[in-house]
Structures are given as C-alpha cells and as structure tokens.
Design a protein around this motif. Structure first.
Motif, PDB file in Angstrom:
ATOM      1  N   PRO A  46       0.808  -1.223   0.000  1.00 15.85           N
ATOM      2  CA  PRO A  46       0.000   0.000   0.000  1.00 15.85           C
ATOM      3  C   PRO A  46       0.839   1.270   0.000  1.00 15.85           C
ATOM      4  CG  PRO A  46      -0.112  -1.123   2.123  1.00 15.85           C
ATOM      5  CD  PRO A  46       0.526  -2.072   1.164  1.00 15.85           C
ATOM      6  N   LEU A  47       2.079   1.189   0.473  1.00 13.75           N
ATOM      7  CA  LEU A  47       2.945   2.367   0.479  1.00 13.75           C
ATOM      8  C   LEU A  47       3.460   2.704  -0.918  1.00 13.75           C
ATOM      9  CD1 LEU A  47       5.124   1.712   3.670  1.00 13.75           C
ATOM     10  CD2 LEU A  47       3.042   3.072   3.467  1.00 13.75           C
ATOM     11  N   ALA A  48       3.366   1.757  -1.836  1.00  9.60           N
ATOM     12  CA  ALA A  48       3.933   1.956  -3.168  1.00  9.60           C
ATOM     13  C   ALA A  48       3.205   3.025  -3.966  1.00  9.60           C
ATOM     14  CB  ALA A  48       3.919   0.636  -3.944  1.00  9.60           C
ATOM     15  N   ASP A  49       1.954   3.319  -3.609  1.00  8.15           N
ATOM     16  CA  ASP A  49       1.186   4.323  -4.338  1.00  8.15           C
ATOM     17  C   ASP A  49       1.346   5.724  -3.760  1.00  8.15           C
ATOM     18  OD1 ASP A  49       0.123   2.549  -6.189  1.00  8.15           O
ATOM     19  OD2 ASP A  49      -1.519   1.985  -4.848  1.00  8.15           O
ATOM     20  N   LEU A  50       2.155   5.858  -2.714  1.00  5.69           N
ATOM     21  CA  LEU A  50       2.310   7.156  -2.062  1.00  5.69           C
ATOM     22  C   LEU A  50       3.492   7.926  -2.635  1.00  5.69           C
ATOM     23  CD1 LEU A  50       1.713   6.190   1.687  1.00  5.69           C
ATOM     24  CD2 LEU A  50       0.039   6.696  -0.106  1.00  5.69           C
ATOM     25  N   THR A  51       3.364   9.253  -2.647  1.00  3.16           N
ATOM     26  CA  THR A  51       4.461  10.106  -3.087  1.00  3.16           C
ATOM     27  C   THR A  51       5.497  10.202  -1.966  1.00  3.16           C
ATOM     28  OG1 THR A  51       3.507  12.140  -2.185  1.00  3.16           O
ATOM     29  CG2 THR A  51       2.809  11.488  -4.408  1.00  3.16           C
ATOM     30  N   PRO A  52       6.718  10.649  -2.280  1.00  4.35           N
ATOM     31  CA  PRO A  52       7.721  10.823  -1.219  1.00  4.35           C
ATOM     32  C   PRO A  52       7.225  11.724  -0.089  1.00  4.35           C
ATOM     33  CG  PRO A  52       8.787  10.893  -3.348  1.00  4.35           C
ATOM     34  CD  PRO A  52       7.309  10.849  -3.614  1.00  4.35           C
ATOM     35  N   ARG A  53       6.521  12.813  -0.433  1.00  6.37           N
ATOM     36  CA  ARG A  53       5.999  13.719   0.595  1.00  6.37           C
ATOM     37  C   ARG A  53       4.958  13.013   1.461  1.00  6.37           C
ATOM     38  NH1 ARG A  53       8.418  17.384   2.257  1.00  6.37           N
ATOM     39  NH2 ARG A  53       8.401  18.838   0.513  1.00  6.37           N
ATOM     40  N   GLU A  54       4.099  12.205   0.845  1.00  4.35           N
ATOM     41  CA  GLU A  54       3.084  11.479   1.607  1.00  4.35           C
ATOM     42  C   GLU A  54       3.723  10.438   2.517  1.00  4.35           C
ATOM     43  OE1 GLU A  54      -0.603  11.877  -1.614  1.00  4.35           O
ATOM     44  OE2 GLU A  54       0.694  10.115  -1.620  1.00  4.35           O
ATOM     45  N   LEU A  55       4.792   9.806   2.051  1.00  6.92           N
ATOM     46  CA  LEU A  55       5.494   8.831   2.888  1.00  6.92           C
ATOM     47  C   LEU A  55       6.123   9.511   4.103  1.00  6.92           C
ATOM     48  CD1 LEU A  55       7.160   6.626   0.142  1.00  6.92           C
ATOM     49  CD2 LEU A  55       5.564   5.814   1.883  1.00  6.92           C
ATOM     50  N   GLN A  56       6.690  10.694   3.880  1.00  9.29           N
ATOM     51  CA  GLN A  56       7.261  11.450   4.997  1.00  9.29           C
ATOM     52  C   GLN A  56       6.174  11.809   6.005  1.00  9.29           C
ATOM     53  OE1 GLN A  56       9.111  14.617   2.547  1.00  9.29           O
ATOM     54  NE2 GLN A  56      10.960  14.217   3.699  1.00  9.29           N
ATOM     55  N   THR A  57       5.054  12.298   5.491  1.00  7.53           N
ATOM     56  CA  THR A  57       3.942  12.695   6.356  1.00  7.53           C
ATOM     57  C   THR A  57       3.422  11.500   7.144  1.00  7.53           C
ATOM     58  OG1 THR A  57       3.298  14.413   4.764  1.00  7.53           O
ATOM     59  CG2 THR A  57       1.656  13.774   6.403  1.00  7.53           C
ATOM     60  N   LEU A  58       3.270  10.372   6.477  1.00  8.68           N
ATOM     61  CA  LEU A  58       2.767   9.163   7.131  1.00  8.68           C
ATOM     62  C   LEU A  58       3.702   8.723   8.253  1.00  8.68           C
ATOM     63  CD1 LEU A  58       0.358   7.152   6.676  1.00  8.68           C
ATOM     64  CD2 LEU A  58       2.029   5.658   5.576  1.00  8.68           C
ATOM     65  N   SER A  59       4.995   8.795   7.995  1.00  6.44           N
ATOM     66  CA  SER A  59       5.977   8.397   9.000  1.00  6.44           C
ATOM     67  C   SER A  59       5.892   9.283  10.242  1.00  6.44           C
ATOM     68  CB  SER A  59       7.384   8.467   8.400  1.00  6.44           C
ATOM     69  OG  SER A  59       8.355   8.114   9.359  1.00  6.44           O
ATOM     70  N   LEU A  60       5.711  10.589  10.027  1.00  5.42           N
ATOM     71  CA  LEU A  60       5.619  11.518  11.155  1.00  5.42           C
ATOM     72  C   LEU A  60       4.294  11.344  11.901  1.00  5.42           C
ATOM     73  CD1 LEU A  60       7.203  14.665   9.474  1.00  5.42           C
ATOM     74  CD2 LEU A  60       8.220  13.196  11.225  1.00  5.42           C
ATOM     75  N   LEU A  61       3.227  11.026  11.173  1.00  2.00           N
ATOM     76  CA  LEU A  61       1.947  10.730  11.829  1.00  2.00           C
ATOM     77  C   LEU A  61       2.095   9.510  12.734  1.00  2.00           C
ATOM     78  CD1 LEU A  61      -0.746  11.174   9.018  1.00  2.00           C
ATOM     79  CD2 LEU A  61      -0.588  12.487  11.142  1.00  2.00           C
ATOM     80  N   ALA A  62       2.834   8.520  12.246  1.00  2.00           N
ATOM     81  CA  ALA A  62       3.036   7.293  13.019  1.00  2.00           C
ATOM     82  C   ALA A  62       3.796   7.575  14.313  1.00  2.00           C
ATOM     83  CB  ALA A  62       3.789   6.258  12.184  1.00  2.00           C
ATOM     84  N   GLU A  63       4.570   8.666  14.317  1.00  2.00           N
ATOM     85  CA  GLU A  63       5.309   9.052  15.523  1.00  2.00           C
ATOM     86  C   GLU A  63       4.444   9.870  16.472  1.00  2.00           C
ATOM     87  OE1 GLU A  63       8.885  11.052  14.397  1.00  2.00           O
ATOM     88  OE2 GLU A  63       9.504   9.470  13.010  1.00  2.00           O
ATOM     89  N   GLY A  64       3.188  10.117  16.059  1.00  2.00           N
ATOM     90  CA  GLY A  64       2.261  10.843  16.913  1.00  2.00           C
ATOM     91  C   GLY A  64       2.377  12.352  16.841  1.00  2.00           C
ATOM     92  N   LYS A  65       3.016  12.856  15.792  1.00  2.00           N
ATOM     93  CA  LYS A  65       3.219  14.301  15.688  1.00  2.00           C
ATOM     94  C   LYS A  65       1.999  14.989  15.075  1.00  2.00           C
ATOM     95  CE  LYS A  65       8.207  13.855  15.544  1.00  2.00           C
ATOM     96  NZ  LYS A  65       9.457  14.013  14.790  1.00  2.00           N
ATOM     97  N   PRO A  66       1.611  16.158  15.610  1.00  2.00           N
ATOM     98  CA  PRO A  66       0.453  16.894  15.090  1.00  2.00           C
ATOM     99  C   PRO A  66       0.786  17.594  13.776  1.00  2.00           C
ATOM    100  CG  PRO A  66       1.501  18.148  16.833  1.00  2.00           C
ATOM    101  CD  PRO A  66       2.204  16.820  16.789  1.00  2.00           C
TER     102      PRO A  66
END
Length: 209
Positions: free
Chosen positions: A143-163
């Motif tokens: 599912p990560l393969a359809d994400l842009t580099p910016r979206e992957l960065q955002t997703l990673s930071l969301l996973a860290e609990g950042k607002p």
C-alpha cells in the motif's frame, strides 16, 4: 559528456554538484530549483545527463513525474536521482518511473554514480541495493507503493504521533499542505478519519521493509 542538468531546490546542493561536475570536466551545468522549470530546461537543451531530487518545494511537477516525462520524451535519457530518502520503496518507485540510478545525499557516492550512469549503466547506492532488490518484487502490492515521497514522509511523522503543525515545521511546508497530504492519505489508505489514519500509519510504518 558536455552537459548536465541539476534539478534541486537547495542552493547548497546545486553549488556543490556544480563544483564537482566542473572539476570532473563537465563543460555545461544547467540548474533548476523546481521540477517544472527543470523539465522546460530539459526540453530546451537536451542535456546528456540529469541529476534530480525527488521532494522539492512548490507546486507543479514532482520529482517522480518529471522523471516519467523525461523518460517518455527520450527513452535513452540518463537520469540520476540524488535524494535524502533512504526508503527502498521510494528508490524502487524512482527506478520504475525511469531513473537510471539512485544515490543518497548523505553518501560519498555521487561522482561514482555519475560516472556509471553517464556510461548508461544503472546505479544504486550500496546501502540500498539489496533492500530495493527485495522490495521491487512486491512493490506493487504494498500500500505504500502508491504514495508520493511527501506522503510517505507525512505518514511516518503521523506514526510518531506528531500533530499537523509539527509535521509542517519538520517538512518545511505550510500547515495547509500537511492537511491536504493527510486528506490524500485517507483516500489512498481507505481511512475514514484522522485517528484511523494514524492507526494505519503505525501499522504500515512498523511493518515497512
């Protein structure tokens, strides 16, 4: 080789690349600070090789899209991605888009990669080669393969609990850009709301190759 186009939004990177290329005997070094103007320069000058970053500020074309367009315009185009992203999924997507090589900014491999790509031989940073080989066999099902580099960065930071506000600061983008990215992530990952998106983010990031 007489001409190289560098597409990167960091002035220090542009200066450093130019210096190394000129020291290596490259006669013409063209520069662009966004993908859209970079593609225009590419069509106008037809450089022998392109060095491009993936995640650049501003709207218009993204790094992956400009790679696809250059490859579509000239199947023989020699394109070297010079990126901070060490995620093998991002590297695999760049290669699928048409990049000839992929080298990390925190490595000392740029000129080695440059020499190899200009000869027409694919190149991957040493740290990424094995990981990308493992990822590429199943990248389309991830599912990560359809994400842009910016979206992957955002997703990673969301996973860290950042607002949103903190994510905007870390990515050096506007709050609205983060909101829009999360809206796209919800659609792509079938998350109904933010809490569900965060839960999905934690699951995906924790199981990422």
């Amino acid at each position: 080789m007489t001409s190289v186009l560098i597409i990167d939004d960091h002035p220090i990177v542009l200066q450093g690349c130019r210096r190394m290329l000129e020291d290596a005997g490259v006669k013409t070094v063209l520069e662009a600070r966004d993908a859209t103007s970079g593609y225009r320069l590419y069509r106008r000058h037809h450089p022998d090789l392109v060095i491009v970053d993936l995640a650049m500020q501003g709207g218009g074309l993204g790094g992956l899209e400009v790679i696809r367009r250059m490859r579509s315009h000239d199947p023989r185009a020699r394109i070297l991605v010079f990126s901070m992203h060490s995620d093998p999924i991002i590297a695999a997507r760049a290669l699928e888009a048409g990049a000839t090589g992929y080298v990390l900014k925190d490595s000392n491999e740029l000129m080695k990669a440059f020499d190899q790509v200009r000869s027409g031989t694919p190149y991957l940073s040493n740290d990424l080669a094995m990981q990308v080989a493992l990822v590429r066999t199943g990248v389309r099902a991830n599912p990560l393969a359809d994400l842009t580099p910016r979206e992957l960065q955002t997703l990673s930071l969301l996973a860290e609990g950042k607002p949103y506000g903190r994510i905007a600061e870390e990515l050096n983008v506007s709050y609205k850009t983060v909101v829009n990215a999360c809206s796209q992530l919800k659609q792509k990952l079938n998350a109904k709301n933010l809490p569900e998106l965060i839960r999905v983010a934690v699951q995906l990031v924790s199981t990422e190759p």
